[in-house]
Scaffold this motif. Structure first.
Motif, PDB file in Angstrom:
ATOM      1  N   SER A   1       6.088   9.093   8.133  1.00 16.76           N
ATOM      2  CA  SER A   1       5.231  10.229   8.453  1.00 16.76           C
ATOM      3  C   SER A   1       3.898   9.757   9.019  1.00 16.76           C
ATOM      4  O   SER A   1       3.428   8.667   8.734  1.00 16.76           O
ATOM      5  CB  SER A   1       5.010  11.098   7.212  1.00 16.76           C
ATOM      6  OG  SER A   1       4.271  10.385   6.244  1.00 16.76           O
ATOM      7  N   ALA A   2       3.285  10.606   9.848  1.00 25.72           N
ATOM      8  CA  ALA A   2       2.015  10.261  10.499  1.00 25.72           C
ATOM      9  C   ALA A   2       0.905  10.079   9.471  1.00 25.72           C
ATOM     10  O   ALA A   2       0.070   9.199   9.596  1.00 25.72           O
ATOM     11  CB  ALA A   2       1.643  11.343  11.494  1.00 25.72           C
ATOM     12  N   GLU A   3       0.897  10.925   8.451  1.00 28.00           N
ATOM     13  CA  GLU A   3      -0.111  10.837   7.405  1.00 28.00           C
ATOM     14  C   GLU A   3       0.558  10.294   6.148  1.00 28.00           C
ATOM     15  O   GLU A   3       1.453  10.923   5.604  1.00 28.00           O
ATOM     16  CB  GLU A   3      -0.695  12.229   7.133  1.00 28.00           C
ATOM     17  CG  GLU A   3      -1.874  12.204   6.212  1.00 28.00           C
ATOM     18  CD  GLU A   3      -2.492  13.585   6.089  1.00 28.00           C
ATOM     19  OE1 GLU A   3      -2.831  13.955   4.962  1.00 28.00           O
ATOM     20  OE2 GLU A   3      -2.619  14.285   7.101  1.00 28.00           O
ATOM     21  N   PRO A   4       0.161   9.106   5.680  1.00 26.74           N
ATOM     22  CA  PRO A   4       0.841   8.527   4.527  1.00 26.74           C
ATOM     23  C   PRO A   4       0.696   9.399   3.275  1.00 26.74           C
ATOM     24  O   PRO A   4      -0.388   9.875   2.980  1.00 26.74           O
ATOM     25  CB  PRO A   4       0.168   7.165   4.327  1.00 26.74           C
ATOM     26  CG  PRO A   4      -0.943   7.080   5.296  1.00 26.74           C
ATOM     27  CD  PRO A   4      -0.910   8.288   6.174  1.00 26.74           C
ATOM     28  N   ALA A   5       1.806   9.641   2.616  1.00 28.49           N
ATOM     29  CA  ALA A   5       1.806  10.406   1.379  1.00 28.49           C
ATOM     30  C   ALA A   5       1.495   9.472   0.212  1.00 28.49           C
ATOM     31  O   ALA A   5       1.723   8.269   0.296  1.00 28.49           O
ATOM     32  CB  ALA A   5       3.174  11.046   1.177  1.00 28.49           C
ATOM     33  N   VAL A   6       0.978  10.046  -0.869  1.00 25.19           N
ATOM     34  CA  VAL A   6       0.764   9.260  -2.081  1.00 25.19           C
ATOM     35  C   VAL A   6       2.056   9.336  -2.877  1.00 25.19           C
ATOM     36  O   VAL A   6       2.525  10.416  -3.226  1.00 25.19           O
ATOM     37  CB  VAL A   6      -0.428   9.796  -2.900  1.00 25.19           C
ATOM     38  CG1 VAL A   6      -0.593   9.010  -4.183  1.00 25.19           C
ATOM     39  CG2 VAL A   6      -1.705   9.747  -2.074  1.00 25.19           C
ATOM     40  N   VAL A   7       2.650   8.171  -3.128  1.00 25.83           N
ATOM     41  CA  VAL A   7       3.915   8.106  -3.849  1.00 25.83           C
ATOM     42  C   VAL A   7       3.747   7.183  -5.041  1.00 25.83           C
ATOM     43  O   VAL A   7       3.265   6.056  -4.911  1.00 25.83           O
ATOM     44  CB  VAL A   7       5.054   7.576  -2.944  1.00 25.83           C
ATOM     45  CG1 VAL A   7       6.366   7.517  -3.719  1.00 25.83           C
ATOM     46  CG2 VAL A   7       5.215   8.445  -1.701  1.00 25.83           C
ATOM     47  N   TYR A   8       4.156   7.680  -6.205  1.00 24.93           N
ATOM     48  CA  TYR A   8       4.124   6.892  -7.432  1.00 24.93           C
ATOM     49  C   TYR A   8       5.558   6.612  -7.853  1.00 24.93           C
ATOM     50  O   TYR A   8       6.448   7.434  -7.620  1.00 24.93           O
ATOM     51  CB  TYR A   8       3.416   7.665  -8.554  1.00 24.93           C
ATOM     52  CG  TYR A   8       1.941   7.841  -8.324  1.00 24.93           C
ATOM     53  CD1 TYR A   8       1.031   6.889  -8.784  1.00 24.93           C
ATOM     54  CD2 TYR A   8       1.445   8.941  -7.635  1.00 24.93           C
ATOM     55  CE1 TYR A   8      -0.331   7.049  -8.570  1.00 24.93           C
ATOM     56  CE2 TYR A   8       0.092   9.100  -7.414  1.00 24.93           C
ATOM     57  CZ  TYR A   8      -0.792   8.150  -7.884  1.00 24.93           C
ATOM     58  OH  TYR A   8      -2.131   8.294  -7.666  1.00 24.93           O
ATOM     59  N   GLY A   9       5.780   5.469  -8.479  1.00 22.50           N
ATOM     60  CA  GLY A   9       7.102   5.113  -8.965  1.00 22.50           C
ATOM     61  C   GLY A   9       7.084   4.874 -10.463  1.00 22.50           C
ATOM     62  O   GLY A   9       6.153   4.252 -10.986  1.00 22.50           O
ATOM     63  N   ILE A  10       8.104   5.372 -11.135  1.00 22.70           N
ATOM     64  CA  ILE A  10       8.264   5.174 -12.580  1.00 22.70           C
ATOM     65  C   ILE A  10       9.383   4.166 -12.800  1.00 22.70           C
ATOM     66  O   ILE A  10      10.501   4.360 -12.331  1.00 22.70           O
ATOM     67  CB  ILE A  10       8.584   6.504 -13.290  1.00 22.70           C
ATOM     68  CG1 ILE A  10       7.396   7.462 -13.175  1.00 22.70           C
ATOM     69  CG2 ILE A  10       8.949   6.256 -14.756  1.00 22.70           C
ATOM     70  CD1 ILE A  10       7.655   8.839 -13.750  1.00 22.70           C
ATOM     71  N   THR A  11       9.069   3.082 -13.507  1.00 16.79           N
ATOM     72  CA  THR A  11      10.037   2.014 -13.734  1.00 16.79           C
ATOM     73  C   THR A  11      10.578   1.966 -15.159  1.00 16.79           C
ATOM     74  O   THR A  11      11.584   1.315 -15.403  1.00 16.79           O
ATOM     75  CB  THR A  11       9.407   0.644 -13.426  1.00 16.79           C
ATOM     76  OG1 THR A  11       8.271   0.456 -14.285  1.00 16.79           O
ATOM     77  CG2 THR A  11       8.971   0.550 -11.973  1.00 16.79           C
TER      78      THR A  11
ATOM     79  N   MET B   1       5.899   3.895 -17.408  1.00 17.35           N
ATOM     80  CA  MET B   1       5.297   2.796 -16.660  1.00 17.35           C
ATOM     81  C   MET B   1       5.288   3.278 -15.220  1.00 17.35           C
ATOM     82  O   MET B   1       6.350   3.439 -14.606  1.00 17.35           O
ATOM     83  CB  MET B   1       6.108   1.504 -16.789  1.00 17.35           C
ATOM     84  CG  MET B   1       6.011   0.859 -18.150  1.00 17.35           C
ATOM     85  SD  MET B   1       4.358   0.267 -18.546  1.00 17.35           S
ATOM     86  CE  MET B   1       4.276  -1.203 -17.546  1.00 17.35           C
ATOM     87  N   MET B   2       4.086   3.559 -14.680  1.00 15.50           N
ATOM     88  CA  MET B   2       3.993   4.150 -13.352  1.00 15.50           C
ATOM     89  C   MET B   2       2.973   3.396 -12.508  1.00 15.50           C
ATOM     90  O   MET B   2       1.913   3.026 -12.992  1.00 15.50           O
ATOM     91  CB  MET B   2       3.578   5.626 -13.464  1.00 15.50           C
ATOM     92  CG  MET B   2       3.563   6.357 -12.131  1.00 15.50           C
ATOM     93  SD  MET B   2       3.278   8.147 -12.306  1.00 15.50           S
ATOM     94  CE  MET B   2       1.504   8.172 -12.521  1.00 15.50           C
ATOM     95  N   GLY B   3       3.333   3.183 -11.244  1.00 17.42           N
ATOM     96  CA  GLY B   3       2.435   2.540 -10.304  1.00 17.42           C
ATOM     97  C   GLY B   3       2.451   3.279  -8.977  1.00 17.42           C
ATOM     98  O   GLY B   3       3.318   4.113  -8.724  1.00 17.42           O
ATOM     99  N   MET B   4       1.467   2.967  -8.133  1.00 19.62           N
ATOM    100  CA  MET B   4       1.397   3.588  -6.805  1.00 19.62           C
ATOM    101  C   MET B   4       2.132   2.704  -5.809  1.00 19.62           C
ATOM    102  O   MET B   4       1.884   1.500  -5.729  1.00 19.62           O
ATOM    103  CB  MET B   4      -0.051   3.757  -6.348  1.00 19.62           C
ATOM    104  CG  MET B   4      -0.164   4.518  -5.035  1.00 19.62           C
ATOM    105  SD  MET B   4      -1.855   4.605  -4.376  1.00 19.62           S
ATOM    106  CE  MET B   4      -2.701   5.459  -5.681  1.00 19.62           C
ATOM    107  N   ILE B   5       3.038   3.310  -5.061  1.00 17.03           N
ATOM    108  CA  ILE B   5       3.847   2.586  -4.080  1.00 17.03           C
ATOM    109  C   ILE B   5       3.141   2.640  -2.726  1.00 17.03           C
ATOM    110  O   ILE B   5       2.603   3.682  -2.333  1.00 17.03           O
ATOM    111  CB  ILE B   5       5.258   3.207  -3.978  1.00 17.03           C
ATOM    112  CG1 ILE B   5       5.934   3.210  -5.343  1.00 17.03           C
ATOM    113  CG2 ILE B   5       6.098   2.469  -2.946  1.00 17.03           C
ATOM    114  CD1 ILE B   5       7.243   3.970  -5.382  1.00 17.03           C
ATOM    115  N   ALA B   6       3.153   1.536  -2.010  1.00 15.33           N
ATOM    116  CA  ALA B   6       2.563   1.477  -0.670  1.00 15.33           C
ATOM    117  C   ALA B   6       3.252   2.477   0.243  1.00 15.33           C
ATOM    118  O   ALA B   6       4.434   2.788   0.046  1.00 15.33           O
ATOM    119  CB  ALA B   6       2.697   0.068  -0.101  1.00 15.33           C
TER     120      ALA B   6
END
Length: 123
Positions: A21-31, A44-49
């Protein structure tokens, strides 16, 4: 220290479009999850590039209410399941589920055996 790489699964194909996408979305991942009294209480959650290929912020213990806040603010939260190769496979999006009595919990948008939020590793 080498980070775990992330793989796209067929069910994560729609999420892979976020990377384009043109505008990067904020995506978090739960491991991983912590379950108390049968319900998810911490994750356990972090922000994905934006490329969905590495962490911008590594996973850390996060209270359930903080995950719900991210979802309410419009951020995307996904599950990330470990593979036999030591990588993480993109699962489905996470949603807020309302239990009787108005109690909030988390659920995976795709409810497949072995891919539910409670199927993630425990911490």
């Amino acid at each position: 220290m080498v980070e775990k790489s992330m793989e796209h699964s067929r069910s994560g194909a729609a999420l892979a479009a976020l990377a384009d996408s043109a505008e990067p979305a904020v995506v978090y991942g739960i491991t991983a999850v912590r379950v108390e009294n049968g319900e998810v209480s911490w994750v356990m959650m972090g922000m994905i590039a934006p490329s969905l290929e590495h962490w911008d912020l590594r996973p850390a213990p996060t209270r359930l209410v903080e995950v719900v806040d991210r979802l309410v603010e419009g951020d995307t939260v996904v599950t990330l399941f470990p593979t036999e190769r030591g990588t993480l496979q993109l699962g489905s999006q996470v949603t807020v589920d309302l239990l009787p009595g108005g109690i909030e919990t988390l659920a995976a948008s795709e409810d497949r055996p072995g891919r539910r939020i409670t199927d993630l590793p425990r911490f």
